[in-house]
Design a protein around this motif. Structure first.
Motif, PDB file in Angstrom:
ATOM      1  N   PRO A 393     -53.569  58.945 -32.596  1.00 20.61           N
ATOM      2  CA  PRO A 393     -53.030  60.000 -31.717  1.00 20.61           C
ATOM      3  C   PRO A 393     -54.073  60.420 -30.694  1.00 20.61           C
ATOM      4  CG  PRO A 393     -53.641  60.908 -33.843  1.00 20.61           C
ATOM      5  CD  PRO A 393     -53.811  59.425 -33.960  1.00 20.61           C
ATOM      6  N   GLU A 394     -53.624  60.991 -29.617  1.00 21.35           N
ATOM      7  CA  GLU A 394     -54.537  61.391 -28.552  1.00 21.35           C
ATOM      8  C   GLU A 394     -55.275  62.668 -28.925  1.00 21.35           C
ATOM      9  OE1 GLU A 394     -54.412  62.671 -23.807  1.00 21.35           O
ATOM     10  OE2 GLU A 394     -52.633  61.833 -24.796  1.00 21.35           O
ATOM     11  N   VAL A 395     -56.578  62.670 -28.659  1.00 21.02           N
ATOM     12  CA  VAL A 395     -57.417  63.854 -28.865  1.00 21.02           C
ATOM     13  C   VAL A 395     -58.200  64.086 -27.583  1.00 21.02           C
ATOM     14  CG1 VAL A 395     -59.308  64.867 -30.194  1.00 21.02           C
ATOM     15  CG2 VAL A 395     -57.631  63.413 -31.344  1.00 21.02           C
ATOM     16  N   THR A 396     -58.110  65.269 -27.035  1.00 19.10           N
ATOM     17  CA  THR A 396     -58.837  65.568 -25.812  1.00 19.10           C
ATOM     18  C   THR A 396     -60.307  65.842 -26.120  1.00 19.10           C
ATOM     19  OG1 THR A 396     -58.475  67.953 -25.925  1.00 19.10           O
ATOM     20  CG2 THR A 396     -56.746  66.612 -24.880  1.00 19.10           C
ATOM     21  N   PRO A 397     -61.196  65.665 -25.137  1.00 19.54           N
ATOM     22  CA  PRO A 397     -62.616  65.992 -25.359  1.00 19.54           C
ATOM     23  C   PRO A 397     -62.809  67.436 -25.797  1.00 19.54           C
ATOM     24  CG  PRO A 397     -62.361  64.719 -23.335  1.00 19.54           C
ATOM     25  CD  PRO A 397     -60.977  65.061 -23.808  1.00 19.54           C
ATOM     26  N   GLU A 398     -61.978  68.332 -25.269  1.00 19.14           N
ATOM     27  CA  GLU A 398     -62.093  69.738 -25.641  1.00 19.14           C
ATOM     28  C   GLU A 398     -61.730  69.950 -27.113  1.00 19.14           C
ATOM     29  OE1 GLU A 398     -61.791  69.178 -21.433  1.00 19.14           O
ATOM     30  OE2 GLU A 398     -60.379  68.609 -23.033  1.00 19.14           O
ATOM     31  N   GLN A 399     -60.675  69.285 -27.549  1.00 21.80           N
ATOM     32  CA  GLN A 399     -60.282  69.381 -28.958  1.00 21.80           C
ATOM     33  C   GLN A 399     -61.373  68.822 -29.869  1.00 21.80           C
ATOM     34  OE1 GLN A 399     -56.531  67.205 -28.558  1.00 21.80           O
ATOM     35  NE2 GLN A 399     -55.436  69.002 -29.355  1.00 21.80           N
ATOM     36  N   ARG A 400     -61.955  67.699 -29.464  1.00 22.67           N
ATOM     37  CA  ARG A 400     -63.003  67.083 -30.287  1.00 22.67           C
ATOM     38  C   ARG A 400     -64.222  67.980 -30.362  1.00 22.67           C
ATOM     39  NH1 ARG A 400     -62.871  64.575 -34.321  1.00 22.67           N
ATOM     40  NH2 ARG A 400     -61.414  63.042 -33.435  1.00 22.67           N
ATOM     41  N   ALA A 401     -64.601  68.558 -29.240  1.00 23.13           N
ATOM     42  CA  ALA A 401     -65.782  69.417 -29.223  1.00 23.13           C
ATOM     43  C   ALA A 401     -65.569  70.660 -30.092  1.00 23.13           C
ATOM     44  CB  ALA A 401     -66.100  69.828 -27.783  1.00 23.13           C
ATOM     45  N   GLU A 402     -64.391  71.273 -29.990  1.00 23.55           N
ATOM     46  CA  GLU A 402     -64.101  72.452 -30.801  1.00 23.55           C
ATOM     47  C   GLU A 402     -64.100  72.101 -32.290  1.00 23.55           C
ATOM     48  OE1 GLU A 402     -60.579  75.787 -31.556  1.00 23.55           O
ATOM     49  OE2 GLU A 402     -60.282  74.189 -30.075  1.00 23.55           O
ATOM     50  N   ASN A 403     -63.515  70.955 -32.630  1.00 24.10           N
ATOM     51  CA  ASN A 403     -63.460  70.548 -34.033  1.00 24.10           C
ATOM     52  C   ASN A 403     -64.860  70.285 -34.577  1.00 24.10           C
ATOM     53  OD1 ASN A 403     -61.375  69.707 -36.179  1.00 24.10           O
ATOM     54  ND2 ASN A 403     -62.812  68.009 -36.206  1.00 24.10           N
ATOM     55  N   LEU A 405     -67.655  71.625 -33.547  1.00 27.68           N
ATOM     56  CA  LEU A 405     -68.329  72.917 -33.711  1.00 27.68           C
ATOM     57  C   LEU A 405     -67.863  73.608 -34.984  1.00 27.68           C
ATOM     58  CD1 LEU A 405     -70.159  75.153 -32.623  1.00 27.68           C
ATOM     59  CD2 LEU A 405     -68.204  76.011 -31.313  1.00 27.68           C
ATOM     60  N   ARG A 406     -66.570  73.584 -35.230  1.00 26.75           N
ATOM     61  CA  ARG A 406     -66.045  74.222 -36.437  1.00 26.75           C
ATOM     62  C   ARG A 406     -66.583  73.554 -37.700  1.00 26.75           C
ATOM     63  NH1 ARG A 406     -60.024  76.081 -37.115  1.00 26.75           N
ATOM     64  NH2 ARG A 406     -61.158  77.063 -38.836  1.00 26.75           N
ATOM     65  N   MET A 407     -66.634  72.225 -37.692  1.00 26.62           N
ATOM     66  CA  MET A 407     -67.132  71.511 -38.869  1.00 26.62           C
ATOM     67  C   MET A 407     -68.587  71.867 -39.157  1.00 26.62           C
ATOM     68  SD  MET A 407     -65.336  67.764 -38.605  1.00 26.62           S
ATOM     69  CE  MET A 407     -66.026  67.220 -40.170  1.00 26.62           C
ATOM     70  N   ALA A 408     -69.385  72.041 -38.097  1.00 20.46           N
ATOM     71  CA  ALA A 408     -70.782  72.442 -38.289  1.00 20.46           C
ATOM     72  C   ALA A 408     -70.859  73.836 -38.911  1.00 20.46           C
ATOM     73  CB  ALA A 408     -71.514  72.405 -36.950  1.00 20.46           C
ATOM     74  N   GLN A 409     -70.000  74.734 -38.451  1.00 23.34           N
ATOM     75  CA  GLN A 409     -69.958  76.081 -39.033  1.00 23.34           C
ATOM     76  C   GLN A 409     -69.540  76.029 -40.498  1.00 23.34           C
ATOM     77  OE1 GLN A 409     -67.189  77.771 -36.248  1.00 23.34           O
ATOM     78  NE2 GLN A 409     -68.790  78.455 -34.832  1.00 23.34           N
ATOM     79  N   GLU A 410     -68.572  75.181 -40.787  1.00 25.00           N
ATOM     80  CA  GLU A 410     -68.097  75.046 -42.173  1.00 25.00           C
ATOM     81  C   GLU A 410     -69.161  74.434 -43.075  1.00 25.00           C
ATOM     82  OE1 GLU A 410     -63.764  74.504 -40.133  1.00 25.00           O
ATOM     83  OE2 GLU A 410     -64.655  72.781 -41.160  1.00 25.00           O
ATOM     84  N   ASP A 411     -69.925  73.488 -42.523  1.00 23.22           N
ATOM     85  CA  ASP A 411     -71.051  72.935 -43.278  1.00 23.22           C
ATOM     86  C   ASP A 411     -72.036  74.045 -43.641  1.00 23.22           C
ATOM     87  OD1 ASP A 411     -70.121  70.321 -43.226  1.00 23.22           O
ATOM     88  OD2 ASP A 411     -71.241  69.786 -41.420  1.00 23.22           O
ATOM     89  N   SER A 412     -72.268  74.943 -42.696  1.00 33.21           N
ATOM     90  CA  SER A 412     -73.209  76.045 -42.939  1.00 33.21           C
ATOM     91  C   SER A 412     -72.697  76.963 -44.044  1.00 33.21           C
ATOM     92  CB  SER A 412     -73.423  76.840 -41.651  1.00 33.21           C
ATOM     93  OG  SER A 412     -74.007  76.037 -40.655  1.00 33.21           O
ATOM     94  N   ILE A 413     -71.415  77.253 -44.026  1.00 31.55           N
ATOM     95  CA  ILE A 413     -70.826  78.116 -45.059  1.00 31.55           C
ATOM     96  C   ILE A 413     -70.981  77.471 -46.431  1.00 31.55           C
ATOM     97  CG2 ILE A 413     -68.648  79.075 -45.925  1.00 31.55           C
ATOM     98  CD1 ILE A 413     -67.783  79.340 -42.936  1.00 31.55           C
ATOM     99  N   ARG A 414     -70.639  76.195 -46.511  1.00 26.61           N
ATOM    100  CA  ARG A 414     -70.730  75.492 -47.789  1.00 26.61           C
ATOM    101  C   ARG A 414     -72.190  75.380 -48.241  1.00 26.61           C
ATOM    102  NH1 ARG A 414     -68.595  71.462 -46.163  1.00 26.61           N
ATOM    103  NH2 ARG A 414     -70.415  70.164 -45.834  1.00 26.61           N
ATOM    104  N   ASN A 415     -73.085  75.073 -47.299  1.00 30.76           N
ATOM    105  CA  ASN A 415     -74.495  74.924 -47.662  1.00 30.76           C
ATOM    106  C   ASN A 415     -75.098  76.250 -48.118  1.00 30.76           C
ATOM    107  OD1 ASN A 415     -74.474  72.185 -47.091  1.00 30.76           O
ATOM    108  ND2 ASN A 415     -75.129  72.467 -44.964  1.00 30.76           N
ATOM    109  N   ALA A 416     -74.606  77.349 -47.560  1.00 29.67           N
ATOM    110  CA  ALA A 416     -75.090  78.659 -48.010  1.00 29.67           C
ATOM    111  C   ALA A 416     -74.712  78.886 -49.470  1.00 29.67           C
ATOM    112  CB  ALA A 416     -74.511  79.760 -47.127  1.00 29.67           C
TER     113      ALA A 416
END
Length: 899
Positions: A393-403, A405-416
């Motif tokens: 499926p098509e994913v825009t650069p904006e969608q990829r960048a937001e996703n 960023l969110r995954m990095a934040q989620e990694d931080s939550i889990r790592n905490a």
């Protein structure tokens, strides 16, 4: 109860439910009557223990009673014996609460709600309180979203909690996965399905039983929205649905299935209907398919009805059964599968036949049942998997960048959260305090604490009590019997039960530790069964069984009714549950016997290779401890089975010096018309463990007398397999010698593309780009672009680490690149111990190398990682791999040896 009485009872029950004037959980009267019939049948089959009392509560609403009846009608036995009616009623009410409160609740069709929201069980996990806990965390997070948005949001929440890490086949419960903060794909998908169902979203776990193009399998999730099923990688959030790292391998799949709770009449192809579930085929959601037809005849050419047909994919060096059918009155069976090759095995009444079936060409395979046990011979199969046919499926650069960023934040939550686990320093300090000067096992016990992750407080409390009782060494012995996963989810109740109630013969002996003290018998969720049995068996019987364990065998044969059909998922029933119901499948009966024997101080176990139930007993005549095989069908114990010896001759090659079990060969023993795999320990071959030709077959291994099959296979870089099956017999007291032959491709390594060795990348720690040529010098090298933290990349790096010595000996560079700095920062080399020192890390600036590999090798999609090539500084490419590939290190070395 006879048939007429049952029909009258069903009619009466149905009338009573209708007359209540309340809303029905099942509005389809015909289906409701079927459920009532199945429920009454289940009650007849499990008459002991008052197991269905919850359904008789007069306070239940009509809808609640019907929902309970639906669940009980199709539960496997263990779910009935091991969990209370109140537990199921709470989950019914929680699922209704989600349906009432979530904005999409009214849009979920009744059938989908019944089969894909209400059921608690997803796989073979231990059931828990996750629906209540998850709803509390998720309800406000998803309330304002559309159904599709909610599915994506739940997966982001799941990524906050759990990340991929391989483990054993027992599936952790959803809450245990959260507590641990990681799990394998089967656990991630079980957890994600539970989370989606908790907020009223229809969800199901999808499995490919085994891939055809590479060894391994995979599980993911499908969720329903707006009349369609969409797929997603569990705990691997993407910006849109129908997108995951497995798009490409799934397009090469031959079979995808899901087990639907109860009787299901959806649009999908039904693979199998059982008393517990309906297995459906969903391959057409992922790959082009073809229909394969099998016709079975006898030696006279006459059709054979009711023959067993096993469709098998080559995977992990065995012909693994991915689907089983029965022939109809015309001797015919069919299957829809991806457009590749399978081996088909047909059997009936001690006769069998086999052949290769190619799907996608309207192919019909005729098999003749003209072979019998004992026939010798060798047969070869060239097996071609489906070709890749990826659609993303098509994913825009904006969608990829937001996703991202969110995954990095989620990694931080889990790592905490992970940072709250006990550290090495804390574990060492605790053990130093508890050991009171005796540090014999302190370091090893500290490792158990580290391995327990979020469950560390359970172990800390257990060890503290053991130390206070002066029994720290005994506690260590108990912990050594637990698997890594057990350490992460074992309860205090289990530890205390087996620590306190194990009856020692010689409490420091290896036999006592492994065969009496150990809570685990097989693949079950371990429970506190020893105190339970010791309270149930009176002293006279206990002494009688200890003096003659054969009487315990006879007691089990008499008292436990075998009903495999009531537990078709083979989810082990707890030993206490078997005692209560007095009905079990064979595997649960075996676990029950061993557990009961250990509770009485009788050393007992299930042989991990053959699956035989065995115990140890002092021979009254010889005064020697003997291993005794158990035969429940004969209600007797007998001396260990007659054995012979197998030796396999193999001619080593530079590319493959010592074939490995599960990678290059397997052994299977003929039983009841088909072959059952011998499950040797995978182990760590590089550390001298695991089964290989040299330590298993070179000098011979002892096998029970019988008829066997040796399967060998060479996996080519394309995914094709050159397989061989050899049939032979082991005779009592004799040595059988066979050849272990690894077929090789007649084609030598070929130039398959070009790649510019002057391409540049940014070395880690450097400030200026450099070229591959300058890094590697003249000659061959490996270059790869990795996806940090992604399962396919993790598999690839582990495969390379496993062959570190081979790569060191080769001496050439492996240049491993990351798409950007952020990806590199997510990479943790410590997760892949043993990687060769010849690796150079770098950043693929602007994705130039990734694009060049994709274009030069004509890869259908440039975004799928990892990408690996072997090339030389004359710009010639001799090997390429993209995406999910098991055994990549071995494939690389095979090509390297051929250069």
């Amino acid at each position: 109860m006879n048939k007429v009485t049952r029909i009258l009872l069903v009619s009466l029950l149905s009338t009573c439910l209708f007359s209540c004037g309340e809303s029905h959980f099942i509005t389809d009267k015909a289906y409701r009557n079927q459920v009532i019939t199945d429920f009454e049948t289940k009650k007849q089959q499990l008459p002991q223990g008052n197991l269905f009392a919850a359904c008789d509560d007069a306070a239940l609403s009509t809808s609640e009673r019907e929902a309970l009846m639906f669940l009980y009608a199709y539960m496997p036995i263990g779910d009935i014996t091991d969990y209370s009616g109140d537990y199921y009623l709470e989950n019914i009410r929680l699922s209704k609460k989600a349906r009432d409160e979530m904005p999409w609740g009214d849009s979920i069709p009744e059938e989908l709600y019944r089969h894909f929201v209400l059921p608690i069980r997803v796989n073979n996990e231990n059931l828990d309180d996750s629906r209540r806990v998850f709803y509390g965390e998720l309800k406000d997070r998803v309330k304002g979203l559309s159904l599709k948005e909610a599915i994506l949001e739940v997966n982001h929440w799941c990524h906050e909690k759990v990340v991929y890490t391989p483990s054993d086949s027992r599936t952790s419960s959803p809450l245990a996965s959260v507590k641990t903060a990681y799990g394998r794909c089967g656990e991630e998908s079980t957890f994600t399905v539970a989370a989606l169902r908790a907020v009223g979203i229809p969800a199901r776990q999808v499995y490919t039983p085994r891939w055809a193009h590479t060894d391994d399998n995979h599980a993911w999730v499908e969720a329903w929205a707006g009349g369609k099923w969409y797929f997603l990688g569990a705990c691997e959030p993407e910006p849109v649905l129908n997108l995951g790292w497995f798009n490409a391998p799934a397009s090469r799949g031959m079979l995808m299935h899901t087990k639907v709770f109860g009787r299901y009449t959806g649009a999908e192809e039904i693979m199998e209907e059982t008393p517990n579930y309906t297995e459906i085929n969903v391959i057409e959601n992922y790959a082009p398919t073809g229909k394969g037809v099998v016709k079975v005849t006898n030696a006279n050419g006459e059709p054979v009805a009711d023959a067993r047909i096993e469709f098998k994919v080559y995977n992990y060096a065995e012909f693994y059964t991915v689907a089983t059918k029965k022939t109809d009155a015309t001797g015919t069976a069919s299957l829809t599968a991806g457009k590749g090759d399978m081996v088909v095995w047909a059997s009936k009444d001690g006769q069998f036949g086999y052949g290769k079936l190619s799907f996608g060409s309207d192919n019909t395979l005729t098999l003749v049942l003209d072979k019998r046990e004992g026939e010798m011979g060798t047969v070869s199969f060239d097996l071609v998997p489906p070709i890749e046919n990826t659609h993303l499926p098509e994913v825009t650069p904006e969608q990829r960048a937001e996703n991202t960023l969110r995954m990095a934040q989620e990694d931080s939550i889990r790592n905490a959260y992970v940072s709250t686990f006990i550290t090495q320093a804390q574990a060492d300090e605790l053990m130093s305090c508890l050991a009171k000067g005796d540090t014999t096992h302190s370091a090893a016990t500290a490792r158990f604490l580290i391995a327990s992750r979020g469950n560390h407080q359970t172990l800390v409390d257990f060890l503290t009590k053991a130390s206070e009782a002066g029994r720290l060494a005994d506690a260590y012995d108990l912990l050594t019997t637990l698997s890594a996963k057990d350490l992460r989810d074992v309860s205090a109740e289990v530890l205390n039960d087996h620590f306190t109630h194990s009856q020692p013969t010689d409490h420091r002996s290896a036999t006592y530790i492994k065969s009496i003290l150990a809570p685990r018998v097989s693949n079950e969720m371990i429970t506190p069964y020893k105190s339970f049995f010791q309270s149930k068996i009176d002293q006279a019987d206990a002494e009688r069984f200890r003096n003659d364990p054969g009487q315990l065998v006879a007691w089990c044969s008499k008292e436990i009714i075998i009903a495999n059909e009531l537990n078709t998922q083979r989810i082990p029933i707890s030993p206490a549950g078997v005692w209560t119901a007095r009905v079990a499948d064979k595997h649960s009966r075996d676990i029950f016997f061993v557990s009961l024997a250990r509770s009485l101080g009788i050393p007992a176990w299930i042989d991990p290779v053959t699956g035989k139930v065995q115990y140890q007993h002092l021979n009254a005549d010889t005064k020697v401890e003997e291993t005794v095989d158990v035969d429940f069908e004969e209600s007797a114990a007998q001396a260990q089975a007659a054995t012979g010896k197998l030796i396999a001759a193999y001619q080593s090659t530079p590319a493959l010096k010592d074939p490995k079990y599960y990678a290059h060969f397997t052994l299977s023993k003929y039983t009841n018309g088909t072959f059952k795999l011998l499950n040797y320990d995978e182990g760590d071959v590089d550390m001298g463990g695991g089964a290989t030709w040299s330590n298993l077959l070179k000098n011979g291994t002892t096998l029970d007398a019988g008829y066997y099959m040796l399967v060998t296979g060479t996996r080519l870089a394309t995914g094709e397999v050159l397989a061989t099956a050899s049939f032979f017999t082991i005779e009592p007291g004799k040595t059988t010698t066979i050849d272990l032959s690894m077929r090789e491709s007649k084609d030598k390594v070929q130039v398959i593309g070009s790649f510019n060795s002057e391409s540049t990348y940014l070395p880690i720690g450097g400030t200026e780009p450099t070229t591959l040529l300058k890094t590697c010098g003249r000659g061959y090298y490996v270059v790869a672009v990795l996806g940090a933290g992604q399962e396919p990349t993790n598999h690839a790096l582990r495969d390379i680490a496993a062959l570190s010595g081979e790569f060191e000996k080769w001496g050439r560079k492996l240049v491993l690149l990351f798409p950007d700095e952020a990806q590199y920062k997510k990479f943790r080399p410590t997760d892949f111990p043993g990687l060769p020192s010849t690796i150079v890390y770098g950043i693929d600036k602007d994705g130039a190398i990734q694009q060049q590999i994709a274009q030069s090798m004509k890869l259908t999609n440039a975004t799928i990682l990892p990408m690996f090539i072997i090339a030389d500084t004359f710009n010639r490419v001799v090997f390429v791999s993209q995406g999910y590939t098991i055994g990549l290190g071995e494939q690389l070395m095979k090509v390297i040896h051929g250069l």
